[in-house]
Motif scaffolding. Structure first.
Motif, short mmCIF file in Angstrom:
data_model
loop_
_atom_site.label_atom_id
_atom_site.label_comp_id
_atom_site.label_asym_id
_atom_site.label_seq_id
_atom_site.Cartn_x
_atom_site.Cartn_y
_atom_site.Cartn_z
N ASP A 295 0.86 -1.18 0.00
CA ASP A 295 0.00 0.00 0.00
C ASP A 295 0.90 1.23 0.00
OD1 ASP A 295 -1.93 1.90 0.33
OD2 ASP A 295 -3.05 0.78 1.84
N ILE A 296 0.91 1.94 -1.10
CA ILE A 296 1.85 3.06 -1.27
C ILE A 296 1.34 4.35 -0.63
CG2 ILE A 296 3.02 4.52 -2.97
CD1 ILE A 296 2.98 2.11 -4.85
N ASP A 297 0.04 4.61 -0.71
CA ASP A 297 -0.46 5.91 -0.27
C ASP A 297 -1.63 5.83 0.70
OD1 ASP A 297 -2.46 5.04 -1.90
OD2 ASP A 297 -2.30 6.66 -3.36
N GLY A 298 -1.79 4.73 1.43
CA GLY A 298 -2.91 4.63 2.36
C GLY A 298 -2.72 3.51 3.36
N ASP A 299 -3.84 3.08 3.97
CA ASP A 299 -3.81 2.02 4.96
C ASP A 299 -4.86 0.96 4.62
OD1 ASP A 299 -1.83 3.05 6.87
OD2 ASP A 299 -3.26 4.69 7.12
N LYS A 300 -4.93 0.63 3.35
CA LYS A 300 -5.96 -0.33 2.92
C LYS A 300 -5.52 -1.78 3.16
CE LYS A 300 -5.96 1.49 -1.27
NZ LYS A 300 -5.23 2.75 -1.08
N ILE A 301 -4.22 -2.04 3.13
CA ILE A 301 -3.72 -3.41 3.29
C ILE A 301 -3.34 -3.64 4.75
CG2 ILE A 301 -1.77 -4.93 2.72
CD1 ILE A 301 -1.86 -3.89 -0.08
N ASP A 302 -3.65 -4.84 5.26
CA ASP A 302 -3.24 -5.20 6.61
C ASP A 302 -2.92 -6.69 6.67
OD1 ASP A 302 -5.67 -6.57 6.70
OD2 ASP A 302 -6.70 -5.01 7.85
N GLU A 303 -2.73 -7.20 7.88
CA GLU A 303 -2.32 -8.61 8.02
C GLU A 303 -3.42 -9.59 7.63
OE1 GLU A 303 -4.00 -7.20 11.94
OE2 GLU A 303 -2.59 -6.44 10.43
N ILE B 189 1.21 -15.18 3.64
CA ILE B 189 2.16 -15.77 4.58
C ILE B 189 2.79 -14.76 5.53
CG2 ILE B 189 2.67 -17.71 3.07
CD1 ILE B 189 5.32 -16.35 2.39
N SER B 190 2.69 -13.45 5.23
CA SER B 190 3.27 -12.48 6.16
C SER B 190 2.77 -11.08 5.85
CB SER B 190 4.81 -12.50 6.10
OG SER B 190 5.27 -11.99 4.87
N TYR B 191 2.95 -10.18 6.83
CA TYR B 191 2.61 -8.77 6.65
C TYR B 191 3.63 -7.93 7.40
CZ TYR B 191 0.24 -4.28 6.91
OH TYR B 191 -0.05 -2.94 6.82
N ASP B 192 4.17 -6.92 6.74
CA ASP B 192 5.15 -6.02 7.35
C ASP B 192 4.47 -4.68 7.61
OD1 ASP B 192 7.49 -4.85 8.26
OD2 ASP B 192 8.12 -4.25 6.25
N THR B 193 4.33 -4.32 8.89
CA THR B 193 3.62 -3.09 9.25
C THR B 193 4.39 -1.84 8.84
OG1 THR B 193 4.61 -3.20 11.47
CG2 THR B 193 2.43 -4.18 11.19
N LYS B 194 5.72 -1.90 8.82
CA LYS B 194 6.51 -0.71 8.49
C LYS B 194 6.34 -0.31 7.04
CE LYS B 194 10.06 -1.43 12.03
NZ LYS B 194 11.52 -1.65 12.28
N THR B 195 6.39 -1.30 6.16
CA THR B 195 6.27 -0.99 4.72
C THR B 195 4.86 -1.18 4.20
OG1 THR B 195 6.85 -3.26 4.11
CG2 THR B 195 8.66 -1.70 4.37
N LYS B 196 3.94 -1.62 5.06
CA LYS B 196 2.55 -1.90 4.69
C LYS B 196 2.49 -2.84 3.48
CE LYS B 196 1.62 2.54 4.46
NZ LYS B 196 0.90 3.83 4.32
N THR B 197 3.20 -3.96 3.63
CA THR B 197 3.34 -4.92 2.55
C THR B 197 2.89 -6.31 3.00
OG1 THR B 197 5.22 -3.71 1.64
CG2 THR B 197 4.94 -5.98 0.91
N ALA B 198 1.98 -6.89 2.24
CA ALA B 198 1.56 -8.28 2.47
C ALA B 198 2.26 -9.16 1.44
CB ALA B 198 0.04 -8.41 2.34
N THR B 199 2.69 -10.34 1.88
CA THR B 199 3.36 -11.27 0.96
C THR B 199 2.53 -12.53 0.82
OG1 THR B 199 4.99 -11.11 2.76
CG2 THR B 199 5.82 -11.24 0.54
N PHE B 200 2.48 -13.04 -0.42
CA PHE B 200 1.65 -14.20 -0.75
C PHE B 200 2.51 -15.28 -1.41
CE2 PHE B 200 -0.95 -10.41 -0.91
CZ PHE B 200 -2.08 -10.76 -0.18
N LEU B 201 2.18 -16.51 -1.10
CA LEU B 201 2.81 -17.66 -1.75
C LEU B 201 1.81 -18.26 -2.72
CD1 LEU B 201 4.99 -19.85 -2.08
CD2 LEU B 201 3.93 -21.06 -0.17
N ILE B 202 2.17 -18.27 -4.01
CA ILE B 202 1.35 -18.88 -5.05
C ILE B 202 1.96 -20.23 -5.41
CG2 ILE B 202 0.29 -18.56 -7.32
CD1 ILE B 202 -0.39 -16.33 -5.37
#
Length: 344
Positions: free
Chosen positions: A115-123, A146-159
């Motif tokens: 999420d570059i400009d907001g708080d739409k993504i979470d764990e 599989i994970s979420y980083d609160t500092k960068t507001k980034t969720a990671t997915f395993l496909i």
């Protein structure tokens, strides 16, 4: 990190590894699973990945949390990493293919959503079954947060992808697309204290559904063909926002409990009802049926069916497990990339 640093970090990638997003017409939809991924399971899933990214590039390119997790799990795997980094951006959210590994007929793909400009993504963010994987081969696939980083507001997915005929898929190109995501999911496991179980009709009015979407349970195949739904009688009880119990009654000796999950096509609200006594013994439904009662398929319900012939229901309390969401994120994200074998 400067543009030159990034360029140097990925300079060992040949041009054939970077393709413009292609437009495929046929997508293979992934298999959805409703569950909460525990950290231990996330770590185990990460063990299976052999990424194409170097350790210095991974740590320096805003992927330090992912690098730290990998290095704790397997330093050997972490040392083999080389950069891929193919991405697209829409509606303030950046999707990036961090890495991909293929072995024979199976592939593992590591993807992030930032999420570059907001708080739409979470764990709790998931891809809401809206993702598609377009390939030149028939396959099945699954997606896990599989994970979420609160500092960068980034969720990671395993496909995970498996080719149906178990043929090698090394060198094939695939396109990963996402249209919608859900966030702010809430999970409840609660006693349904205000649900009146003492005045359940033994002759409830029933209706024929306009459409049956599916169902599950040990007795589902027996129920599906001749299923008649309870006629909704209004809201009997709303345990949480977005979940309404709309009818209860005994049909052919089995208890039916009907639930309406509000706006399910945009919220993916779901759950189930079970019974539990003081000894912790649980009774779950023998079948559940998801259906509609209107021609537009907008009024959707799930009916849970229980065989209580040998049960003294007064000794049990009703419980509900529900998952709800109120944040739907829409966009058009698409990345095309090759499945390459990692050189030893």
């Amino acid at each position: 990190m400067t543009r030159r640093n990034i360029s140097d970090a990925i300079s060992n990638i040949s041009n054939r590894h970077i393709e413009e997003a292609a437009d495929f017409q046929i997508g293979k939809k992934g298999v959805r699973k409703h569950f909460i991924m525990r950290r231990a399971v996330a770590a185990a899933a990460t063990i299976m990945l052999v990424f194409t990214m170097s350790v210095p590039a991974l740590a320096a390119a805003d992927y330090e949390p992912a690098y730290n997790l990998l290095y704790k799990v397997s330093p050997t795997i972490a040392q083999k990493l080389k950069p891929v980094r193919m991405s697209c951006e829409d509606n303030g959210i950046k999707f990036e293919v961090i890495s991909a590994y293929v072995e024979g007929s199976e592939a593992k793909i590591f993807i992030s959503a930032q999420d570059i400009d907001g708080d739409k993504i979470d764990e709790t963010t998931d891809l809401f079954d809206s993702y598609s994987i377009n390939t030149p081969f028939d396959c099945s696939s699954s997606c896990e947060n599989i994970s979420y980083d609160t500092k960068t507001k980034t969720a990671t997915f395993l496909i995970s992808i498996s080719q149906w005929n178990e043929q090698d898929i090394i060198g094939e190109k695939i396109t990963f697309r996402v249209r919608e995501m859900l966030s702010n999911k809430q999970e409840y496991d609660m006693v349904l204290s205000d649900l009146d179980m003492n005045n359940i009709s033994t002759a409830p009015e029933t209706v024929t559904p306009t459409h049956i979407f599916g169902g599950s349970g040990t007795n589902y195949s027996e129920v599906e063909n001749n299923f008649r739904a309870l006629k909704a009688t209004g809201i009997l009880y709303s345990p949480v926002e977005g979940v309404d119990i709309t009818a209860m009654g005994y049909v052919d000796g089995d208890l039916h409990i009907q639930v309406r999950y509000e706006n399910v096509l945009k919220t993916d609200n779901h759950g189930y009802i079970y019974f539990q006594n003081n000894e912790g013994e649980k009774i779950t439904c023998n079948a559940n049926v998801e259906f509609s009662t209107d021609s537009e398929y907008q009024e959707r319900y799930v009916e849970y069916i229980y065989d209580l012939s040998d049960i003294e229901l007064a000794e049990y309390d009703a419980y509900g497990y529900f998952v709800t969401s109120d944040t739907l994120i829409t966009g058009n994200w698409s990345v095309t990339f090759p499945l390459e074998m990692v050189s030893p």
